[in-house]
Design a protein around this motif. Structure first.
Motif, mmCIF file in Angstrom:
data_model
loop_
_atom_site.group_PDB
_atom_site.id
_atom_site.type_symbol
_atom_site.label_atom_id
_atom_site.label_comp_id
_atom_site.label_asym_id
_atom_site.label_seq_id
_atom_site.Cartn_x
_atom_site.Cartn_y
_atom_site.Cartn_z
ATOM 1 N N ASP A 154 8.022 -20.767 10.137
ATOM 2 C CA ASP A 154 8.353 -20.600 8.718
ATOM 3 C C ASP A 154 8.922 -19.224 8.396
ATOM 4 O OD1 ASP A 154 6.080 -18.976 8.837
ATOM 5 O OD2 ASP A 154 4.788 -20.474 7.897
ATOM 6 N N GLY A 155 8.876 -18.267 9.346
ATOM 7 C CA GLY A 155 9.433 -16.943 9.112
ATOM 8 C C GLY A 155 8.664 -16.112 8.113
ATOM 9 N N LEU A 156 7.400 -16.448 7.878
ATOM 10 C CA LEU A 156 6.631 -15.742 6.848
ATOM 11 C C LEU A 156 5.892 -14.507 7.366
ATOM 12 C CD1 LEU A 156 5.122 -18.773 4.901
ATOM 13 C CD2 LEU A 156 6.910 -17.204 4.126
ATOM 14 N N THR A 157 5.790 -14.347 8.654
ATOM 15 C CA THR A 157 5.032 -13.218 9.172
ATOM 16 C C THR A 157 5.701 -11.892 8.796
ATOM 17 O OG1 THR A 157 4.065 -12.234 11.152
ATOM 18 C CG2 THR A 157 6.221 -13.275 11.400
ATOM 19 N N ARG A 158 4.872 -10.910 8.434
ATOM 20 C CA ARG A 158 5.358 -9.581 8.071
ATOM 21 C C ARG A 158 4.570 -8.525 8.836
ATOM 22 N NH1 ARG A 158 8.405 -12.703 6.335
ATOM 23 N NH2 ARG A 158 8.985 -13.132 4.192
ATOM 24 N N GLU A 159 5.261 -7.537 9.358
ATOM 25 C CA GLU A 159 4.588 -6.411 9.987
ATOM 26 C C GLU A 159 4.228 -5.348 8.957
ATOM 27 O OE1 GLU A 159 3.782 -6.056 13.501
ATOM 28 O OE2 GLU A 159 3.992 -8.186 13.051
ATOM 29 N N ASN A 160 5.124 -5.103 8.011
ATOM 30 C CA ASN A 160 4.937 -4.069 6.995
ATOM 31 C C ASN A 160 5.326 -4.615 5.632
ATOM 32 O OD1 ASN A 160 4.468 -1.631 8.825
ATOM 33 N ND2 ASN A 160 6.415 -2.422 9.603
ATOM 34 N N VAL A 161 4.500 -4.386 4.649
ATOM 35 C CA VAL A 161 4.778 -4.827 3.288
ATOM 36 C C VAL A 161 4.361 -3.737 2.313
ATOM 37 C CG1 VAL A 161 4.112 -6.450 1.462
ATOM 38 C CG2 VAL A 161 4.570 -7.295 3.755
ATOM 39 N N ALA A 162 5.162 -3.540 1.280
ATOM 40 C CA ALA A 162 4.810 -2.630 0.198
ATOM 41 C C ALA A 162 5.304 -3.204 -1.110
ATOM 42 C CB ALA A 162 5.435 -1.247 0.417
ATOM 43 N N SER A 163 4.563 -2.997 -2.185
ATOM 44 C CA SER A 163 5.060 -3.397 -3.499
ATOM 45 C C SER A 163 4.635 -2.373 -4.537
ATOM 46 C CB SER A 163 4.536 -4.788 -3.899
ATOM 47 O OG SER A 163 3.148 -4.754 -4.135
ATOM 48 N N ILE A 164 5.472 -2.186 -5.514
ATOM 49 C CA ILE A 164 5.177 -1.337 -6.661
ATOM 50 C C ILE A 164 5.502 -2.141 -7.911
ATOM 51 C CG2 ILE A 164 7.479 -0.252 -6.570
ATOM 52 C CD1 ILE A 164 6.120 2.318 -7.640
ATOM 53 N N ALA A 165 4.678 -2.022 -8.921
ATOM 54 C CA ALA A 165 4.832 -2.862 -10.115
ATOM 55 C C ALA A 165 4.494 -2.085 -11.367
ATOM 56 C CB ALA A 165 3.947 -4.097 -10.011
ATOM 57 N N TYR A 166 5.077 -2.523 -12.475
ATOM 58 C CA TYR A 166 4.739 -1.988 -13.791
ATOM 59 C C TYR A 166 4.376 -3.165 -14.688
ATOM 60 C CZ TYR A 166 4.670 1.207 -17.718
ATOM 61 O OH TYR A 166 4.273 1.974 -18.783
ATOM 62 N N VAL A 167 3.223 -3.050 -15.368
ATOM 63 C CA VAL A 167 2.705 -4.135 -16.196
ATOM 64 C C VAL A 167 2.644 -3.696 -17.654
ATOM 65 C CG1 VAL A 167 0.809 -5.754 -16.531
ATOM 66 C CG2 VAL A 167 1.260 -4.849 -14.240
ATOM 67 N N ILE A 168 3.155 -4.554 -18.524
ATOM 68 C CA ILE A 168 3.065 -4.330 -19.978
ATOM 69 C C ILE A 168 2.264 -5.477 -20.587
ATOM 70 C CG2 ILE A 168 4.349 -4.091 -22.136
ATOM 71 C CD1 ILE A 168 6.717 -3.127 -20.493
ATOM 72 N N ARG A 169 1.213 -5.163 -21.321
ATOM 73 C CA ARG A 169 0.408 -6.164 -22.008
ATOM 74 C C ARG A 169 0.707 -6.086 -23.504
ATOM 75 N NH1 ARG A 169 -2.489 -3.727 -18.118
ATOM 76 N NH2 ARG A 169 -3.323 -5.043 -16.434
ATOM 77 N N PHE A 170 0.784 -7.241 -24.149
ATOM 78 C CA PHE A 170 1.149 -7.238 -25.577
ATOM 79 C C PHE A 170 0.592 -8.469 -26.271
ATOM 80 C CE2 PHE A 170 4.390 -9.119 -22.980
ATOM 81 C CZ PHE A 170 4.814 -10.235 -23.656
ATOM 82 N N LEU B 231 6.871 -6.416 -13.745
ATOM 83 C CA LEU B 231 8.062 -6.305 -12.902
ATOM 84 C C LEU B 231 7.614 -5.734 -11.566
ATOM 85 C CD1 LEU B 231 11.141 -6.566 -12.622
ATOM 86 C CD2 LEU B 231 11.315 -4.198 -13.420
ATOM 87 N N ASN B 232 7.841 -6.492 -10.489
ATOM 88 C CA ASN B 232 7.328 -6.129 -9.179
ATOM 89 C C ASN B 232 8.469 -6.005 -8.173
ATOM 90 O OD1 ASN B 232 6.282 -6.806 -6.345
ATOM 91 N ND2 ASN B 232 4.363 -6.601 -7.460
ATOM 92 N N GLN B 233 8.451 -4.908 -7.422
ATOM 93 C CA GLN B 233 9.435 -4.709 -6.356
ATOM 94 C C GLN B 233 8.717 -4.700 -5.010
ATOM 95 O OE1 GLN B 233 12.875 -4.599 -6.521
ATOM 96 N NE2 GLN B 233 12.654 -4.766 -4.300
ATOM 97 N N TYR B 234 9.136 -5.595 -4.114
ATOM 98 C CA TYR B 234 8.471 -5.824 -2.830
ATOM 99 C C TYR B 234 9.435 -5.549 -1.696
ATOM 100 C CZ TYR B 234 7.048 -9.112 0.952
ATOM 101 O OH TYR B 234 6.749 -9.711 2.152
ATOM 102 N N ARG B 235 8.914 -4.967 -0.608
ATOM 103 C CA ARG B 235 9.714 -4.773 0.596
ATOM 104 C C ARG B 235 8.859 -5.138 1.799
ATOM 105 N NH1 ARG B 235 10.897 -0.996 4.657
ATOM 106 N NH2 ARG B 235 13.124 -0.869 5.202
ATOM 107 N N GLY B 236 9.382 -5.990 2.671
ATOM 108 C CA GLY B 236 8.641 -6.387 3.854
ATOM 109 C C GLY B 236 9.508 -6.321 5.091
ATOM 110 N N THR B 237 8.947 -5.802 6.192
ATOM 111 C CA THR B 237 9.637 -5.833 7.473
ATOM 112 C C THR B 237 8.936 -6.853 8.369
ATOM 113 O OG1 THR B 237 8.296 -4.025 8.366
ATOM 114 C CG2 THR B 237 10.370 -3.442 7.287
#
Length: 318
Positions: free
Chosen positions: A302-318, A52-58
């Motif tokens: 395309d509007g893809l350029t980002r000045e600032n990006v951060a992401s936090i994620a939690y991974v579960i393996r099973f 589960l990944n949460q991303y924020r970009g400016t």
């Protein structure tokens, strides 16, 4: 252990304030091209993973992009795995706000060579559009020429509106990771119809024209390179890397009824990357990704350029 946990929590808090990073069309986090891959003497592709990944970009303008992604990987054979990413995206800026399902990514990754010192993996996949790039700005009627909703620029669109092919490969050792990949759009019917004259009520015409037109946009082909150096501290992994992405063919749009290739859309976008992962055990990992955009292309319809990006994620393996 407590000190390491405090360091990780601190980095997580910092990431939502000033994290920065990758701003391509999605392939730099697919399969063999993904950051933070860990070398092990034996790859267990049969081990499933749910992230589960949460991303924020400016952006260089006002839109802020938030994306929540469900990333699922499972083994097909001992050497082959399948990955699918399901993003939900919402955007807010001066011209309005949008939200919806983003484009779906899928990929197959195969381990071609494993030694005592390194792995070589390769990926083949693609992206499926969740819709067209024609979301309208219906919450800012005072900005439009007739008070009616009109298409927003590509910065606000949750889908690129194209079918893409993606391929890549990586070399992974205990200390180093090198990866390369290519993303080729195979369609260009995105149906975006953002026009400056339809937004004549906006009080800053110069700012408005900072959003490049993208009528019937066909993005150029992207090639990425990734280099990472890993530093291991007990359960904590820290990685420093660079991520140059080269657009090697010009973007095209429809202008006055004719197809036009746009100058300034080719060249390199370079980011520096910091990744931190804390492995609670074999089955649970928390990750933070930060970066900084050093250079960008001059024109980005395309509007893809980002000045600032951060992401936090939690991974579960099973």
């Amino acid at each position: 252990m407590k000190k390491l946990l405090l360091i990780f929590i601190g980095l997580c808090s910092f990431s939502f304030v000033s994290g920065q990073g990758c701003s391509d069309a999605g392939f730099c986090t697919m399969g063999a091209m993904s950051p933070g891959q860990v070398y092990t003497k034996k790859i267990n592709f049969k081990l499933r993973a749910l992230e589960l990944n949460q991303y924020r970009g400016t952006t260089r303008l006002t839109p802020v992009i938030n994306v929540t992604t469900l990333d699922f990987t499972f083994g097909i054979t001992e050497n082959t795995s399948f990955q699918v990413k399901l993003p939900y995206q919402w955007v807010k800026g001066n011209l309005g706000k949008t939200s919806g399902m983003g484009d779906i990514s899928y990929s197959f990754t195969h381990n071609f060579k494993t030694t005592e010192n390194y792995h070589i993996n390769a990926t083949l996949g693609g992206k499926i559009p969740s819709g067209k790039s024609d979301l309208e700005g219906d919450d800012k009627p005072e900005f439009t020429s007739d008070g009616q909703p009109h298409d927003l620029p590509m910065y606000y669109q949750v889908s690129l509106g194209t079918w893409d092919i993606v391929a890549g490969a990586s070399y992974i050792s205990k200390k180093w990771m090198f990866a390369t990949g290519i993303q080729i759009p195979v369609s260009h019917n995105n149906q975006n119809n953002f026009q400056y004259e339809e937004w004549s009520g906006y009080p800053d015409p110069g700012y408005l024209r900072s959003h490049h037109l993208a009528n019937d946009l066909k993005r150029g082909t992207d090639v990425m390179l990734r280099a990472e150096r890993a530093f291991h501290f007990s359960n904590l992994d820290v990685r420093l890397g660079v991520l140059p992405i080269f657009r090697i063919t010009k973007d095209e749009i429809t202008e006055n009824g004719e197809r036009v290739k746009l100058d300034g859309t080719t060249g390199m976008a370079l980011s520096g990357i910091l990744g931190v992962a804390y492995h609670f055990n074999v089955y649970h990992t928390a990750k933070v990704l930060l970066g900084h955009k050093f250079t960008d292309r001059d024109v980005n319809p395309d509007g893809l350029t980002r000045e600032n990006v951060a992401s936090i994620a939690y991974v579960i393996r099973f």
